[in-house]
Design an enzyme around this catalytic site. Structure first.
Site, PDB file in Angstrom:
ATOM      1  N   SER A 479     -20.291   0.094  20.274  1.00  0.00           N
ATOM      2  CA  SER A 479     -19.984   0.676  18.971  1.00  0.00           C
ATOM      3  C   SER A 479     -18.833   1.650  19.084  1.00  0.00           C
ATOM      4  CB  SER A 479     -21.211   1.383  18.393  1.00  0.00           C
ATOM      5  OG  SER A 479     -21.630   2.440  19.238  1.00  0.00           O
ATOM      6  N   CYS A 480     -18.085   1.776  17.976  1.00  0.00           N
ATOM      7  CA  CYS A 480     -16.998   2.731  17.879  1.00  0.00           C
ATOM      8  C   CYS A 480     -17.377   3.725  16.780  1.00  0.00           C
ATOM      9  CB  CYS A 480     -15.699   1.999  17.577  1.00  0.00           C
ATOM     10  SG  CYS A 480     -14.236   3.051  17.654  1.00  0.00           S
ATOM     11  N   ALA A 481     -16.401   4.373  16.159  1.00  0.00           N
ATOM     12  CA  ALA A 481     -16.695   5.376  15.139  1.00  0.00           C
ATOM     13  C   ALA A 481     -17.423   4.776  13.950  1.00  0.00           C
ATOM     14  CB  ALA A 481     -15.399   6.038  14.671  1.00  0.00           C
ATOM     15  N   ARG A 483     -17.548   0.970  13.760  1.00  0.00           N
ATOM     16  CA  ARG A 483     -17.560  -0.479  13.951  1.00  0.00           C
ATOM     17  C   ARG A 483     -18.440  -0.913  15.117  1.00  0.00           C
ATOM     18  NH1 ARG A 483     -11.249  -0.987  14.556  1.00  0.00           N
ATOM     19  NH2 ARG A 483     -11.550   1.193  15.086  1.00  0.00           N
TER      20      ARG A 483
END
Length: 538
Positions: A479-481, A483
């Site tokens: 996971s990103c910020a 997404r």
């Protein structure tokens, strides 16, 4: 290759998620311990100053230990199994590596051309990491060592040893191999890195000499790399490493705040190296202009629904600096608008820089307030008034440019497409047809403002897995910020972006075997649920 690069970029973002709170603590601590702002209560030796100094020292933890944090965080996104154990292995191996380097420099520093007696953090390239005096490799060294350990972990963690050697299996075996590997790496580093540091000093001067034009190029590239998930790779070395200033821009700015708050000299003179963090101005002033253009160009009967979509994502951008939700709203239906957005962001940042507005401005209003506006307003308030005037002018420019382009080329931005597409944002009928629970008050599942029960969260995660081609099609997930970054075996099995919107996400983009599902600020919780569906044991 693209999938691996995106996973690496997402892993780089993990420690940066801590900056928002750390920045608030440092900003407030600096404000309350600056005598020129607070008066006699903040004089040295007062109880007030002593108490806030304790809090301030704790707030600097993140900025002062960035290499260590990156070394520990990288396995979270890149380890293929038992990521928690890999974090421990990377931590111990990184310390071992630095002990090796420290011992070698203690013995042979003169022969290696290193002044090992220099103070840590000086231009001589010496740092103290977890109490170990070593070469200052910044996050580059941390990522190198952590990357090596991750590779060893993925290969050797499941190695089967004879039963009588079972105590050395798993993480212990990985560390044993890592210990051996760290020794030659340390030898190479002490021979090569001092020469690299000389080259970095030259590069720093080149970047600073580029001035306003360099800021514009940097901001433009940062924006256009967002769709590919590669923007972290661009800014991370500048923000968190020694590329432009010792310790990275964030750490250097945090430590310089007391001096900046006490000086009335222009910030552009005090900290010219902070100019590249101007990526946040478009989040604060540009996104509202884009949202306003979307609203006025929507069909009148659909503006109410469009407004309900735009308000939360605009606030997310302004307050938190997370722009993906609104950017992905129009990126794939009108990529020309995204290019215009990147160009305007570059122009905005260049204008700010030309008027001497310099500081840490890469996040949203919360981060900017904690690291800039609150601690520095007393001595640099006029500069921030100039920034406000410039920003509001660009909000109008953004609005006019986007409105013109949307109407001129009839881009199908929110509220301008068919009724079916507009309903993608509130598609209870779709969930009913697929036996999924309906969100409360007509809201979409997965939106960060909603509080879902466990059944709804599991249903949402299960639906995302189905749209990604099923569990058997998923190779890995991070996971990103905002997404989910998913590696898939067969991209043909991945549903269209509209189907993800139907399910409650913001959308999805598939680049080869790398898929990015735009979820929202609750992406960490969603990722956990998806991993639960997949049976992944972190």
């Amino acid at each position: 290759m693209m999938k691996a690069i995106q996973r690496f970029g997402g892993a780089l973002f993990t420690p940066a998620m801590l900056f928002a709170f750390a920045g608030v603590v440092v900003g407030l601590g600096t404000l309350f311990t600056t005598e020129s702002i607070m008066g006699p209560i903040a004089a040295a030796g007062t109880t007030w100053t002593k108490c806030w100094t304790v809090i301030l020292d704790g707030g600097w933890t993140v900025f002062n230990q960035l290499p260590l944090l990156f070394a520990v965080a990288l396995p979270i996104g890149l380890a293929k199994k038992q990521a928690g154990r890999c974090c421990l292995e990377a931590f111990v191996a990184y310390l071992t590596f630095n002990y090796f380097v420290s011992s070698m420099l203690s013995a042979w520093a003169p022969e290696l051309g290193v002044d090992f007696s220099a103070s840590a953090g000086s231009a001589e390239g010496i740092a103290t990491i977890a109490g170990i005096r070593t070469l200052d490799m910044g996050i580059a060294g941390a990522l190198l060592i952590s990357g090596v350990v991750i590779s060893l972990h993925n290969r050797f963690f499941d190695t089967r040893l004879p039963e009588w050697l079972g105590v050395f299996s798993g993480s212990t075996f990985v560390y044993m191999v890592s210990f051996i590997v760290m020794l030659p790496i340390a030898v190479v580093v002490v021979l090569v890195w001092p020469k690299v540091q000389v080259g970095m000093h030259v590069f720093q001067q080149v970047i600073l000499d580029a001035g306003t034009a360099g800021v514009g190029i940097f901001v433009f590239l940062e924006r256009v790399l967002i769709p590919f998930g590669l923007h972290h790779l661009l800014y991370a070395p500048f923000y968190y490493d020694n590329v432009i200033v010792q310790g990275g821009i964030y750490a250097a700015w945090a430590n310089a705040l007391p001096g900046l708050a006490a000086s009335a000299r222009p910030l552009a003179e005090l900290a010219p190296w902070a100019s590249l963090t101007a990526t946040g101005w478009s989040k604060l002033f540009g996104i509202p202009g884009i949202a306003a253009a979307f609203y006025v160009t929507a069909k009148p009967e659909r503006r109410k629904r469009v407004l309900a979509l735009l308000v939360p994502v605009t606030l997310t951008s302004v307050l938190c600096g997370v722009t993906e939700p609104i950017e992905y709203t129009f990126l794939f239906v009108a990529p020309q608008l995204f290019v215009a957005h990147a160009a305007l962001a570059a122009c905005l940042s260049m204008t700010m820089n030309a008027f001497g507005v310099v500081g840490v401005f890469s996040g949203g209003l919360i981060e900017m307030s904690s690291l800039d506006f609150v601690p520095l307003s007393a001595t640099h308030g006029q500069t921030y008034l100039v920034a406000l005037a410039i920003g509001l002018c660009f909000t109008v420019i953004y609005f006019l440019v986007f409105r013109f382009l949307i109407l001129r080329f009839d881009f199908k931005t929110p509220g301008r497409a068919s009724d079916e597409e507009v309903r993608l944002h509130t598609q209870d009928e779709y969930r009913d047809a697929h036996g999924m629970p309906r969100a409360q008050d007509g809201k979409r599942l997965g939106v960060e403002s909603e509080k879902l029960d466990a059944h709804q969260e599991d249903a949402y995660a299960l639906r995302l897995v189905e749209l990604l081609g099923g569990a058997e099609n998923i190779e890995g997930i991070t996971s990103c910020a905002t997404r989910l970054r998913v590696g898939v075996r067969d991209p043909e099995k991945v549903a269209e972006s509209d189907a993800f919107v139907d399910a409650g996400a913001r959308g999805a983009v598939c680049t080869g075997r790398a898929v990015q599902v735009i979820v929202g600020l609750n992406v960490t919780q969603v990722a956990e649920r998806v991993e639960k569906v997949l049976g992944i044991d972190g």
